[in-house]
Design a protein around this motif. Sequence first.
Motif, PDB file in Angstrom:
ATOM      1  N   GLN A  37       0.796  -1.229   0.000  1.00  0.00           N
ATOM      2  CA  GLN A  37       0.000   0.000   0.000  1.00  0.00           C
ATOM      3  C   GLN A  37       0.829   1.281   0.000  1.00  0.00           C
ATOM      4  OE1 GLN A  37      -0.817   2.500   2.400  1.00  0.00           O
ATOM      5  NE2 GLN A  37      -2.647   3.343   1.413  1.00  0.00           N
ATOM      6  N   PRO A  38       1.894   1.369   0.798  1.00  0.00           N
ATOM      7  CA  PRO A  38       2.658   2.632   0.784  1.00  0.00           C
ATOM      8  C   PRO A  38       3.247   2.929  -0.605  1.00  0.00           C
ATOM      9  CG  PRO A  38       3.255   1.301   2.686  1.00  0.00           C
ATOM     10  CD  PRO A  38       2.403   0.428   1.815  1.00  0.00           C
ATOM     11  N   LEU A  39       3.677   1.891  -1.303  1.00  0.00           N
ATOM     12  CA  LEU A  39       4.222   2.095  -2.641  1.00  0.00           C
ATOM     13  C   LEU A  39       3.116   2.472  -3.630  1.00  0.00           C
ATOM     14  CD1 LEU A  39       6.894  -0.731  -3.033  1.00  0.00           C
ATOM     15  CD2 LEU A  39       7.257   1.734  -2.807  1.00  0.00           C
ATOM     16  N   LEU A  40       1.957   1.865  -3.431  1.00  0.00           N
ATOM     17  CA  LEU A  40       0.819   2.179  -4.299  1.00  0.00           C
ATOM     18  C   LEU A  40       0.482   3.665  -4.174  1.00  0.00           C
ATOM     19  CD1 LEU A  40      -1.276   0.537  -6.068  1.00  0.00           C
ATOM     20  CD2 LEU A  40      -2.813   0.728  -4.108  1.00  0.00           C
ATOM     21  N   LEU A  41       0.456   4.142  -2.928  1.00  0.00           N
ATOM     22  CA  LEU A  41       0.141   5.547  -2.679  1.00  0.00           C
ATOM     23  C   LEU A  41       1.213   6.459  -3.270  1.00  0.00           C
ATOM     24  CD1 LEU A  41      -1.815   7.513  -1.338  1.00  0.00           C
ATOM     25  CD2 LEU A  41      -0.594   7.205   0.823  1.00  0.00           C
ATOM     26  N   GLU A  42       2.468   6.073  -3.097  1.00  0.00           N
ATOM     27  CA  GLU A  42       3.565   6.886  -3.622  1.00  0.00           C
ATOM     28  C   GLU A  42       3.505   6.961  -5.143  1.00  0.00           C
ATOM     29  OE1 GLU A  42       7.348   5.940  -1.854  1.00  0.00           O
ATOM     30  OE2 GLU A  42       8.425   7.134  -3.358  1.00  0.00           O
ATOM     31  N   ALA A  43       3.231   5.829  -5.761  1.00  0.00           N
ATOM     32  CA  ALA A  43       3.142   5.774  -7.225  1.00  0.00           C
ATOM     33  C   ALA A  43       2.021   6.684  -7.719  1.00  0.00           C
ATOM     34  CB  ALA A  43       2.905   4.339  -7.686  1.00  0.00           C
ATOM     35  N   LEU A  44       0.893   6.606  -7.045  1.00  0.00           N
ATOM     36  CA  LEU A  44      -0.248   7.420  -7.476  1.00  0.00           C
ATOM     37  C   LEU A  44       0.030   8.906  -7.280  1.00  0.00           C
ATOM     38  CD1 LEU A  44      -3.168   7.500  -8.534  1.00  0.00           C
ATOM     39  CD2 LEU A  44      -3.930   7.511  -6.156  1.00  0.00           C
ATOM     40  N   GLN A  45       0.544   9.252  -6.101  1.00  0.00           N
ATOM     41  CA  GLN A  45       0.786  10.674  -5.821  1.00  0.00           C
ATOM     42  C   GLN A  45       1.759  11.287  -6.815  1.00  0.00           C
ATOM     43  OE1 GLN A  45       1.812  10.336  -1.678  1.00  0.00           O
ATOM     44  NE2 GLN A  45      -0.225  10.973  -0.989  1.00  0.00           N
ATOM     45  N   ALA A  46       2.797  10.543  -7.163  1.00  0.00           N
ATOM     46  CA  ALA A  46       3.773  11.066  -8.117  1.00  0.00           C
ATOM     47  C   ALA A  46       3.133  11.233  -9.485  1.00  0.00           C
ATOM     48  CB  ALA A  46       4.971  10.128  -8.203  1.00  0.00           C
ATOM     49  N   ASP A  47       2.322  10.277  -9.862  1.00  0.00           N
ATOM     50  CA  ASP A  47       1.759  10.279 -11.208  1.00  0.00           C
ATOM     51  C   ASP A  47       0.709  11.375 -11.393  1.00  0.00           C
ATOM     52  OD1 ASP A  47       2.078   9.011 -13.672  1.00  0.00           O
ATOM     53  OD2 ASP A  47       0.082   8.149 -13.471  1.00  0.00           O
ATOM     54  N   VAL A  48      -0.059  11.592 -10.356  1.00  0.00           N
ATOM     55  CA  VAL A  48      -1.137  12.585 -10.422  1.00  0.00           C
ATOM     56  C   VAL A  48      -0.583  13.975 -10.731  1.00  0.00           C
ATOM     57  CG1 VAL A  48      -2.596  13.873  -8.805  1.00  0.00           C
ATOM     58  CG2 VAL A  48      -2.943  11.424  -9.120  1.00  0.00           C
ATOM     59  N   CYS A  49       0.616  14.274 -10.230  1.00  0.00           N
ATOM     60  CA  CYS A  49       1.238  15.579 -10.466  1.00  0.00           C
ATOM     61  C   CYS A  49       1.492  15.841 -11.945  1.00  0.00           C
ATOM     62  CB  CYS A  49       2.566  15.677  -9.723  1.00  0.00           C
ATOM     63  SG  CYS A  49       2.358  15.614  -7.962  1.00  0.00           S
ATOM     64  N   ASP A  50       1.757  14.787 -12.688  1.00  0.00           N
ATOM     65  CA  ASP A  50       2.078  14.970 -14.106  1.00  0.00           C
ATOM     66  C   ASP A  50       0.900  14.677 -15.026  1.00  0.00           C
ATOM     67  OD1 ASP A  50       4.679  15.745 -13.675  1.00  0.00           O
ATOM     68  OD2 ASP A  50       5.421  13.679 -13.658  1.00  0.00           O
ATOM     69  N   THR A  51      -0.205  14.205 -14.479  1.00  0.00           N
ATOM     70  CA  THR A  51      -1.337  13.855 -15.339  1.00  0.00           C
ATOM     71  C   THR A  51      -2.557  14.703 -14.970  1.00  0.00           C
ATOM     72  OG1 THR A  51      -1.858  11.994 -13.865  1.00  0.00           O
ATOM     73  CG2 THR A  51      -0.482  11.522 -15.798  1.00  0.00           C
ATOM     74  N   TYR A  52      -3.333  14.262 -14.003  1.00  0.00           N
ATOM     75  CA  TYR A  52      -4.562  14.998 -13.659  1.00  0.00           C
ATOM     76  C   TYR A  52      -4.283  16.445 -13.259  1.00  0.00           C
ATOM     77  CZ  TYR A  52      -6.323  10.246 -13.530  1.00  0.00           C
ATOM     78  OH  TYR A  52      -6.630   8.965 -13.859  1.00  0.00           O
ATOM     79  N   ASN A  53      -3.168  16.651 -12.541  1.00  0.00           N
ATOM     80  CA  ASN A  53      -2.885  18.018 -12.096  1.00  0.00           C
ATOM     81  C   ASN A  53      -2.399  18.922 -13.215  1.00  0.00           C
ATOM     82  OD1 ASN A  53      -3.681  17.311  -9.590  1.00  0.00           O
ATOM     83  ND2 ASN A  53      -1.717  17.654  -8.587  1.00  0.00           N
ATOM     84  N   MET A  54      -2.222  18.369 -14.395  1.00  0.00           N
ATOM     85  CA  MET A  54      -1.781  19.183 -15.529  1.00  0.00           C
ATOM     86  C   MET A  54      -2.918  19.440 -16.518  1.00  0.00           C
ATOM     87  SD  MET A  54       1.214  20.126 -14.844  1.00  0.00           S
ATOM     88  CE  MET A  54       1.821  20.804 -16.390  1.00  0.00           C
ATOM     89  N   ILE A  55      -4.152  19.203 -16.100  1.00  0.00           N
ATOM     90  CA  ILE A  55      -5.260  19.536 -16.989  1.00  0.00           C
ATOM     91  C   ILE A  55      -6.115  20.628 -16.365  1.00  0.00           C
ATOM     92  CG2 ILE A  55      -5.346  17.199 -17.950  1.00  0.00           C
ATOM     93  CD1 ILE A  55      -8.034  16.830 -16.432  1.00  0.00           C
ATOM     94  N   SER A  56      -6.814  21.351 -17.202  1.00  0.00           N
ATOM     95  CA  SER A  56      -7.748  22.359 -16.706  1.00  0.00           C
ATOM     96  C   SER A  56      -8.831  22.576 -17.736  1.00  0.00           C
ATOM     97  CB  SER A  56      -7.036  23.675 -16.422  1.00  0.00           C
ATOM     98  OG  SER A  56      -7.959  24.618 -15.902  1.00  0.00           O
ATOM     99  N   VAL A  57     -10.048  22.632 -17.284  1.00  0.00           N
ATOM    100  CA  VAL A  57     -11.143  22.989 -18.181  1.00  0.00           C
ATOM    101  C   VAL A  57     -11.523  24.446 -17.950  1.00  0.00           C
ATOM    102  CG1 VAL A  57     -13.594  22.634 -18.684  1.00  0.00           C
ATOM    103  CG2 VAL A  57     -12.052  20.676 -18.548  1.00  0.00           C
ATOM    104  N   ASP A  58     -11.629  24.830 -16.691  1.00  0.00           N
ATOM    105  CA  ASP A  58     -12.101  26.190 -16.436  1.00  0.00           C
ATOM    106  C   ASP A  58     -11.426  26.874 -15.262  1.00  0.00           C
ATOM    107  OD1 ASP A  58     -13.201  24.615 -14.494  1.00  0.00           O
ATOM    108  OD2 ASP A  58     -15.221  24.702 -15.303  1.00  0.00           O
ATOM    109  N   GLY A  59     -10.385  26.283 -14.758  1.00  0.00           N
ATOM    110  CA  GLY A  59      -9.667  26.940 -13.670  1.00  0.00           C
ATOM    111  C   GLY A  59     -10.313  26.786 -12.312  1.00  0.00           C
ATOM    112  N   ASP A  60     -11.460  26.127 -12.259  1.00  0.00           N
ATOM    113  CA  ASP A  60     -12.137  25.957 -10.974  1.00  0.00           C
ATOM    114  C   ASP A  60     -11.788  24.602 -10.349  1.00  0.00           C
ATOM    115  OD1 ASP A  60     -14.513  28.133 -10.397  1.00  0.00           O
ATOM    116  OD2 ASP A  60     -14.038  27.973 -12.515  1.00  0.00           O
ATOM    117  N   THR A  61     -11.126  24.634  -9.204  1.00  0.00           N
ATOM    118  CA  THR A  61     -10.778  23.396  -8.509  1.00  0.00           C
ATOM    119  C   THR A  61     -11.982  22.933  -7.708  1.00  0.00           C
ATOM    120  OG1 THR A  61      -8.480  24.077  -8.349  1.00  0.00           O
ATOM    121  CG2 THR A  61      -9.202  22.357  -6.844  1.00  0.00           C
TER     122      THR A  61
END
Lengths: 408, 408
Positions: A204-228
Amino acid sequence: MIKMIKGGVTAAKGFCAASTAAGIKYQNRQDMAMLYSEVPCAVAGTFTTNLVKAAPVKWDQKIVYESKKAQAVVINAGIANACTGEEGMRYCRQTAEKVGELLPVPEDQVLVASTGVIGMQLPMERICAGIEAMVPALSGETESGHAAAQAIMTTDTHEKEIAVEVMLGGVPVTIGGMCKGSGMIHPNMCTMLSFVTTDAAIAQPLLLEALQADVCDTYNMISVDGDTSTNDTCLLLANGMAENPVISEKNEDYDRFCEALRTVNEYLAKQMAGDGEGATALFEVKVIGAETKEQAKIISKSVITSNLTKAAIYGHDANWGRILCAMGYSGAQFDPEKVDLFFESAAGKMQIIKDGVALDYSEEEATKILSEPEVTAIADIKMGTEEATAWGCDLTYDYVKINADYRS
Amino acid sequence: MIKMIKGGVTAAKGFCAASTAAGIKYQNRQDMAMLYSEVPCAVAGTFTTNLVKAAPVKWDQKIVYESKKAQAVVINAGIANACTGEEGMRYCRQTAEKVGELLPVPEDQVLVASTGVIGMQLPMERICAGIEAMVPALSGETESGHAAAQAIMTTDTHEKEIAVEVMLGGVPVTIGGMCKGSGMIHPNMCTMLSFVTTDAAIAQPLLLEALQADVCDTYNMISVDGDTSTNDTCLLLANGMAENPVISEKNEDYDRFCEALRTVNEYLAKQMAGDGEGATALFEVKVIGAETKEQAKIISKSVITSNLTKAAIYGHDANWGRILCAMGYSGAQFDPEKVDLFFESAAGKMQIIKDGVALDYSEEEATKILSEPEVTAIADIKMGTEEATAWGCDLTYDYVKINADYRS
């Protein structure tokens, strides 16, 4: 070697899905979905950074950070269960209890996710009736995953799912996912709702680390309207049923798992950006030649969130001045007089600016490139070797239309 | 005692204006304006924080920070003279030289300002011909100032001007101003273009200090689309012709001058926000009960820049969830469960949220309040006594239309 395969959240061994028309807010369509794993899963999750967190976000955070295990997920579209106070939290608990009555799953292993209007309370009898309808229908068929991906949609125009296979320790491991957009999207750690399932065996700790790192370069790099959003949630469940050698350290298998996870998350993130509310085009911005990756990220995100640039993309207008302007107010340092800018799409690639000044390019040719459903702007700031990519969409009449009367 | 009087930039003693149809880019309308003071003025200015600064911004910064005196301003609409390299800088100098040929003004006391398309070079023969046409037409009449305020417009739907009178040391002193919006407006220290003239006698360092302080609470608190322009410029010229006792220290006269300046700047800023591209309503957001003013500013600006909130205002939809959401992702700390929210307009005032949860309010009544041309949202975060106000506008079909093909 990452192989694309058919399916979505039910592609990995032991994962089932179901969906139903619970009548939460939408009529005449499915609006609830459920995921279930035959065995308990290690769970990782990332959530909105908004100070205003929906009840399901708070509920899931407790599971991800405390129980660290989950076996079921209940999702509804139509009502976000955000700004709903203590009552909203009670509904999360009641949802989990209801699942526990029908399936051998403890309450603290049932994740919940909601999307839709902020401020309304969930109609709990319908949620419970929905769960009662879904439990007997749970199935590992591709079609069930597909129907679930449709049921969680709000203003999305199509469902979004993907599955890939990767060999880990000589054993085929599957990662599948689904997500939904398509407004209030400016994830600040995560997407609106994204669910990724895998049969990989991984600590589990590795799963979480893998996800957290990946989210920064994928989901966190998209925007539709600037509203979080208040509800952004990305969940990753790993049930180990692929029986690969358990990944408990950062070995080659971990790297390969991360690579496959990246493929899934990047695909889903791009799908969300391209299907942004009212969008007619996916707008990709690549900043290259940066000194640091952070700098490249700040600049590329500034461009994809610029309303003026987004409107120009809708108009297929090579209005590079707006791009340079958005780079300039991003807050990152660079020399505007060194910037090279290119436009690229399936229709070709052309340079528009050299060293901060426009070349004598053909507007007609540029418009042709910008008329494709996926267009890319590449800015070379000539300071180093780092780069980053951000994804957004154009700003259209339909965005306004959808959001001027979303609640009605 | 601040008295509103007729007029704009020519209201103060000794200030003249002229305008002309120079054919820079627009056809069949006036597109150049000029301001001139009979005597040299102390000059203050604030400029865009965008890394990409238009040539006129760089030119004016030199005058404000080095010569500190100015006597003429030449303004054109249609082409921004931004991203134009060395050539663009040369055109600023040539403009100043041309004025110097026709009027007894040294080159380093001629300010220039441009607004319009980024990346195109100015047609210098037309600029020079425009100056030649304007110099003999310079006049202190109210009508000349009015025509100048019209000539500098781009996508503005109406001119924006104001004049006030205030007694300083027993002498009536006038401050007048004009400005233009109405897109790429998210000033990060200043508006698009704003010109304020006064016959006050005041030392230049104090004039600059007064302007810089005021801009933070006026122009920097408005946003149309979140895009900080490359050309934002706010100039304040004081020629001393009112013959008030020179303000050379922070005395009562200084405070009264600042108060009158605030009236002028706040009026112009609100006019720009309300006339934002495609806007049908001025949207004011007041955050009260804040711990610090900075916190109140961050939160209020986050709300007025939220596309989702702006679209809801266009739809006259009391979608308070989006407001709370935008407050939540602003980056400022507060307790969402303590927030009270009110809507107010000429049609009335009503409370929507108490302690973070919706009251049982009438949607019909709320829609009535939100259907006025000026609507205010007031958020009480109950942490202290500081407050701030930000101004924006709704997001409409017309915003998209204007910006999808602005260049054509």
